[in-house]
Design a protein around this motif. Structure first.
Motif, PDB file in Angstrom:
ATOM      1  N   PHE A   1       0.826  -1.213   0.000  1.00  0.00           N
ATOM      2  CA  PHE A   1       0.000   0.000   0.000  1.00  0.00           C
ATOM      3  C   PHE A   1       0.861   1.264   0.000  1.00  0.00           C
ATOM      4  CE2 PHE A   1      -2.756  -3.268   1.724  1.00  0.00           C
ATOM      5  CZ  PHE A   1      -3.978  -2.999   1.160  1.00  0.00           C
ATOM      6  N   SER A   2       2.146   1.099  -0.274  1.00  0.00           N
ATOM      7  CA  SER A   2       3.075   2.225  -0.165  1.00  0.00           C
ATOM      8  C   SER A   2       2.713   3.383  -1.085  1.00  0.00           C
ATOM      9  CB  SER A   2       4.498   1.755  -0.471  1.00  0.00           C
ATOM     10  OG  SER A   2       4.855   0.666   0.356  1.00  0.00           O
ATOM     11  N   ASN A   3       2.182   3.095  -2.270  1.00  0.00           N
ATOM     12  CA  ASN A   3       1.844   4.173  -3.200  1.00  0.00           C
ATOM     13  C   ASN A   3       0.563   4.906  -2.796  1.00  0.00           C
ATOM     14  OD1 ASN A   3       0.054   2.135  -3.823  1.00  0.00           O
ATOM     15  ND2 ASN A   3       0.280   2.309  -6.043  1.00  0.00           N
ATOM     16  N   LYS A   4      -0.060   4.475  -1.702  1.00  0.00           N
ATOM     17  CA  LYS A   4      -1.245   5.154  -1.170  1.00  0.00           C
ATOM     18  C   LYS A   4      -0.882   6.171  -0.082  1.00  0.00           C
ATOM     19  CE  LYS A   4      -3.976   2.494  -3.640  1.00  0.00           C
ATOM     20  NZ  LYS A   4      -4.700   3.038  -4.814  1.00  0.00           N
ATOM     21  N   ILE A   5       0.361   6.160   0.358  1.00  0.00           N
ATOM     22  CA  ILE A   5       0.791   7.083   1.415  1.00  0.00           C
ATOM     23  C   ILE A   5       0.895   8.487   0.831  1.00  0.00           C
ATOM     24  CG2 ILE A   5       2.606   7.666   3.056  1.00  0.00           C
ATOM     25  CD1 ILE A   5       3.438   4.721   3.037  1.00  0.00           C
ATOM     26  N   THR A   6       0.235   9.437   1.466  1.00  0.00           N
ATOM     27  CA  THR A   6       0.263  10.824   0.997  1.00  0.00           C
ATOM     28  C   THR A   6       1.087  11.700   1.940  1.00  0.00           C
ATOM     29  OG1 THR A   6      -1.705  11.484   2.251  1.00  0.00           O
ATOM     30  CG2 THR A   6      -2.065  10.531   0.045  1.00  0.00           C
ATOM     31  N   ILE A   7       1.315  12.928   1.506  1.00  0.00           N
ATOM     32  CA  ILE A   7       2.049  13.891   2.343  1.00  0.00           C
ATOM     33  C   ILE A   7       1.307  14.130   3.645  1.00  0.00           C
ATOM     34  CG2 ILE A   7       2.770  16.313   2.501  1.00  0.00           C
ATOM     35  CD1 ILE A   7       3.399  16.195  -0.499  1.00  0.00           C
ATOM     36  N   GLN A   8      -0.021  14.265   3.578  1.00  0.00           N
ATOM     37  CA  GLN A   8      -0.755  14.525   4.818  1.00  0.00           C
ATOM     38  C   GLN A   8      -0.792  13.297   5.729  1.00  0.00           C
ATOM     39  OE1 GLN A   8      -4.652  15.932   3.857  1.00  0.00           O
ATOM     40  NE2 GLN A   8      -5.352  13.998   2.959  1.00  0.00           N
ATOM     41  N   HIS A   9      -0.649  12.103   5.181  1.00  0.00           N
ATOM     42  CA  HIS A   9      -0.523  10.918   6.026  1.00  0.00           C
ATOM     43  C   HIS A   9       0.754  10.995   6.846  1.00  0.00           C
ATOM     44  CE1 HIS A   9      -3.218   8.378   3.130  1.00  0.00           C
ATOM     45  NE2 HIS A   9      -3.931   9.009   4.048  1.00  0.00           N
ATOM     46  N   LEU A  10       1.831  11.458   6.228  1.00  0.00           N
ATOM     47  CA  LEU A  10       3.095  11.606   6.965  1.00  0.00           C
ATOM     48  C   LEU A  10       2.977  12.713   8.011  1.00  0.00           C
ATOM     49  CD1 LEU A  10       5.791  11.342   4.113  1.00  0.00           C
ATOM     50  CD2 LEU A  10       4.842   9.517   5.529  1.00  0.00           C
ATOM     51  N   LEU A  11       2.391  13.842   7.637  1.00  0.00           N
ATOM     52  CA  LEU A  11       2.238  14.970   8.567  1.00  0.00           C
ATOM     53  C   LEU A  11       1.417  14.592   9.793  1.00  0.00           C
ATOM     54  CD1 LEU A  11       1.549  18.120   6.345  1.00  0.00           C
ATOM     55  CD2 LEU A  11       3.395  17.865   8.003  1.00  0.00           C
ATOM     56  N   SER A  12       0.386  13.778   9.583  1.00  0.00           N
ATOM     57  CA  SER A  12      -0.565  13.458  10.657  1.00  0.00           C
ATOM     58  C   SER A  12      -0.275  12.130  11.351  1.00  0.00           C
ATOM     59  CB  SER A  12      -1.987  13.424  10.085  1.00  0.00           C
ATOM     60  OG  SER A  12      -2.086  12.427   9.079  1.00  0.00           O
ATOM     61  N   HIS A  13       0.822  11.463  10.968  1.00  0.00           N
ATOM     62  CA  HIS A  13       1.157  10.145  11.524  1.00  0.00           C
ATOM     63  C   HIS A  13       0.037   9.134  11.294  1.00  0.00           C
ATOM     64  CE1 HIS A  13       4.806  11.595  13.463  1.00  0.00           C
ATOM     65  NE2 HIS A  13       4.119  12.640  13.902  1.00  0.00           N
ATOM     66  N   SER A  14      -0.649   9.282  10.173  1.00  0.00           N
ATOM     67  CA  SER A  14      -1.711   8.333   9.820  1.00  0.00           C
ATOM     68  C   SER A  14      -1.285   7.411   8.678  1.00  0.00           C
ATOM     69  CB  SER A  14      -2.997   9.081   9.447  1.00  0.00           C
ATOM     70  OG  SER A  14      -2.776   9.954   8.349  1.00  0.00           O
ATOM     71  N   SER A  15       0.029   7.339   8.442  1.00  0.00           N
ATOM     72  CA  SER A  15       0.543   6.447   7.395  1.00  0.00           C
ATOM     73  C   SER A  15       0.547   4.993   7.829  1.00  0.00           C
ATOM     74  CB  SER A  15       1.973   6.858   7.024  1.00  0.00           C
ATOM     75  OG  SER A  15       2.859   6.607   8.110  1.00  0.00           O
ATOM     76  N   GLY A  16       0.551   4.772   9.147  1.00  0.00           N
ATOM     77  CA  GLY A  16       0.637   3.413   9.672  1.00  0.00           C
ATOM     78  C   GLY A  16       2.061   2.881   9.717  1.00  0.00           C
ATOM     79  N   LEU A  17       3.034   3.677   9.282  1.00  0.00           N
ATOM     80  CA  LEU A  17       4.421   3.211   9.247  1.00  0.00           C
ATOM     81  C   LEU A  17       4.978   3.037  10.658  1.00  0.00           C
ATOM     82  CD1 LEU A  17       5.909   5.403   6.355  1.00  0.00           C
ATOM     83  CD2 LEU A  17       5.170   3.013   6.271  1.00  0.00           C
TER      84      LEU A  17
ATOM     85  N   LEU B   1      -2.902  13.924  24.969  1.00  0.00           N
ATOM     86  CA  LEU B   1      -2.263  14.394  23.745  1.00  0.00           C
ATOM     87  C   LEU B   1      -3.106  14.081  22.514  1.00  0.00           C
ATOM     88  CD1 LEU B   1       1.505  13.498  24.258  1.00  0.00           C
ATOM     89  CD2 LEU B   1       0.509  15.778  24.132  1.00  0.00           C
ATOM     90  N   TYR B   2      -3.093  15.027  21.574  1.00  0.00           N
ATOM     91  CA  TYR B   2      -3.784  14.877  20.299  1.00  0.00           C
ATOM     92  C   TYR B   2      -2.830  15.328  19.200  1.00  0.00           C
ATOM     93  CZ  TYR B   2      -7.970  14.410  23.157  1.00  0.00           C
ATOM     94  OH  TYR B   2      -8.881  13.985  24.096  1.00  0.00           O
ATOM     95  N   TYR B   3      -3.056  14.812  17.985  1.00  0.00           N
ATOM     96  CA  TYR B   3      -2.189  15.207  16.888  1.00  0.00           C
ATOM     97  C   TYR B   3      -3.010  15.583  15.668  1.00  0.00           C
ATOM     98  CZ  TYR B   3       2.528  15.668  15.097  1.00  0.00           C
ATOM     99  OH  TYR B   3       3.714  16.195  14.654  1.00  0.00           O
ATOM    100  N   GLY B   4      -2.606  16.683  15.019  1.00  0.00           N
ATOM    101  CA  GLY B   4      -3.250  17.121  13.786  1.00  0.00           C
ATOM    102  C   GLY B   4      -2.354  16.792  12.611  1.00  0.00           C
ATOM    103  N   LYS B   5      -1.960  17.831  11.869  1.00  0.00           N
ATOM    104  CA  LYS B   5      -1.006  17.661  10.776  1.00  0.00           C
ATOM    105  C   LYS B   5       0.263  18.447  11.140  1.00  0.00           C
ATOM    106  CE  LYS B   5      -4.482  17.299   7.057  1.00  0.00           C
ATOM    107  NZ  LYS B   5      -5.675  17.947   7.660  1.00  0.00           N
TER     108      LYS B   5
END
Length: 355
Positions: free
Chosen positions: A106-122, A285-289
Motif C-alpha cells: 500500500f506504499s503508493n497510497k501514502i500521501t504527504i498529509q498521512h506523513l504529517l498526521s502520523h496516519s501512514s501506519g508506518l 495528547l492529540y495530533y493534527g497535521k
C-alpha cells in the motif's frame, strides 16, 4: 498595584517556580521563556540548575514545526499538495514496500498529509534494530552512540510490520519515520539539502542566528540532555537525525519562530486551521497535521482552569507551545528524556503563576 510592581512579582514567582522544578534527580536544568501579545505585554525568560537562558539545546521533535511550516509554504507556492502520494516525489527504491499489509503493498497510497498526521501506519524507526540485539531507542537511551544512513533506516523500517493501512479512519501511530521521509521529500522538491532549505526559508528571514542543524560530532555547543540521572552525549546519533530531529536552538530563537508560525509570518495564518484535525494519542495528547495539542486531563488539577496547548515537544524535553485562549507562548526545555509529561507540568505551573 502598579504594573511595574506586578511584573516584578510575576518575575520573582516564575523564577522561583523553575528553581523549585529542578530537583537534581530527574530535572537537572530548566529554561523557560514566556511571551504574550495581550494589551499588557509580558516577555520573561529564566533558567535554573545547570542551564542558562542563552544555552543552546537540542530541539529533537520540536523541529517538526519547522518541517510543517516548510510543507505549508511549499503548498502555498503550488509546489506540492497535501493530498499528493509521496510516490510522486520520492524515488521508488525509497517508498516501495514501506507498507506491506498481508503481502499487499500500500506504499503508493501514502500521501504527504498521512506523513504529517502520523496516519501512514508506518512503524517508528526508534523500534528498529540496526545492529546488535537492542532497538535504536534502547541503544541511544543507554548512552550507546552510533550513526546510520537513510538507506539503513529505510531498510530497517521495511523489516517491521506496519500498524495499519495508510489513512485508516481515525487511526494514528506516532512515528518519526514519517518526518524523515518528509525531510527527504522537501529536499527533492526544493532540489537542495534540507538544512539549506530551512536556512533560506526560516532562519535567515527571521534572523535566527542561534538555530542550526547539528552536523559536526565535535560541536559541544548544545547541552546534552538526560535520561534519568545520566546525561546523554550522542553526537553521532544527533548528526544522523539531520534537521528532522538534530536541530539546535535557544529559547529566544525558538520563541521568535513559534510566534512567526502562529502569526502567519511563515505561511498564511488561516492555513493553520488545516493543521488542526485532531486525533487522540493518549495521556491528554492529540495530533493534527505536523502539530500536537495537549489538553489537561481532568485528574491534573481537576479544579484548575482549562488548559489547551498547541505546538510540539521533543524527546530531549524541549517544548514550544501556544496557549491560544490566553495568547501566551512558551518555549524552553526541561532537558530530560525519561518523562515526556514534564514540559506540560511546567507550563501548567507557569499558567497558575500568571493567573
Amino acid at each position: 498595584m502598579s504594573n511595574l510592581k506586578a511584573n516584578k512579582q510575576i518575575d520573582h514567582k516564575l523564577q522561583s517556580l523553575i528553581e523549585q522544578f529542578v530537583d537534581r534527580k530527574m530535572v537537572h536544568g530548566v529554561i523557560l521563556s514566556v511571551h504574550t501579545d495581550q494589551m499588557s505585554p509580558l516577555k520573561w525568560a529564566g533558567a535554573s540548575g545547570n542551564l542558562t537562558i542563552e544555552q543552546p539545546y537540542f530541539l529533537t521533535s520540536v523541529a517538526k514545526l519547522h518541517l510543517t511550516a516548510l510543507i505549508m509554504k511549499l503548498r502555498l507556492r503550488g509546489m506540492l499538495r497535501l493530498e499528493d502520494p509521496i510516490s510522486h516525489y520520492l524515488p521508488e527504491v525509497l517508498w516501495r514496500d514501506l507498507s506491506l499489509v498481508r503481502k499487499k503493498d500500500f506504499s503508493n497510497k501514502i500521501t504527504i498529509q498521512h506523513l504529517l498526521s502520523h496516519s501512514s501506519g508506518l512503524p517508528d524507526y526508534f523500534q528498529v534494530v540496526l545492529r546488535g540485539e537492542r532497538t535504536l531507542k534502547q541503544e541511544l537511551f543507554s548512552g550507546t552512540d552510533q550513526s546510520w544512513s537513510m538507506d539503513e533506516l529505510v531498510k530497517g523500517i521495511k523489516g517491521l510490520k506496519p500498524q495499519f493501512k495508510p489513512g485508516h479512519k481515525n487511526k494514528i501511530h506516532y512515528a518519526d519515520t514519517n518526518f524523515q521521509l518528509l525531510g527527504k521529500l522537501i529536499e527533492i522538491v526544493c532540489a537542495q539539502p534540507l538544512q539549506k532549505v530551512i536556512e533560506n526559508f526560516h532562519l535567515k528571514p527571521l534572523a535566527l542566528s542561534q538555530t542550526y542543524s547539528y552536523n559536526d560530532t565535535k560541536d559541544r555547543t548544545p547541552s546534552p540532555f538526560y535520561f534519568n540521572e545520566h546525561p546523554l552525549w550522542i553526537p553521532k546519533a544527533m548528526t544522523s537525525f539531520g534537521p528532522v530531529g538534530g536541530m539546535v536552538s535557544t529559547a529566544h530563537d525558538n520563541m521568535v519562530f513559534l510566534k512567526a508560525f502562529f502569526h502567519g509570518h511563515l505561511f498564511e495564518e488561516e492555513d493553520i486551521d488545516d493543521l488542526k484535525t485532531w486525533n487522540p494519542l493518549g495521556k491528554g495528547l492529540y495530533y493534527g497535521k505536523g502539530l500536537a495539542q495537549f489538553r489537561k486531563p481532568w485528574y491534573w488539577m481537576p479544579l484548575g482552569t482549562k488548559v489547551i496547548l498547541t505546538g510540539h515537544s521533543g524527546t530531549s524535553g524541549a517544548f514550544a507551545f501556544y496557549h491560544e485562549e490566553k495568547k501566551l507562548f512558551f518555549t524552553g526545555t526541561v532537558n530530560q528524556a525519561a518523562d515526556t509529561t514534564l514540559p506540560y507540568k511546567l507550563i501548567i505551573k507557569a499558567l497558575k503563576v500568571l493567573g
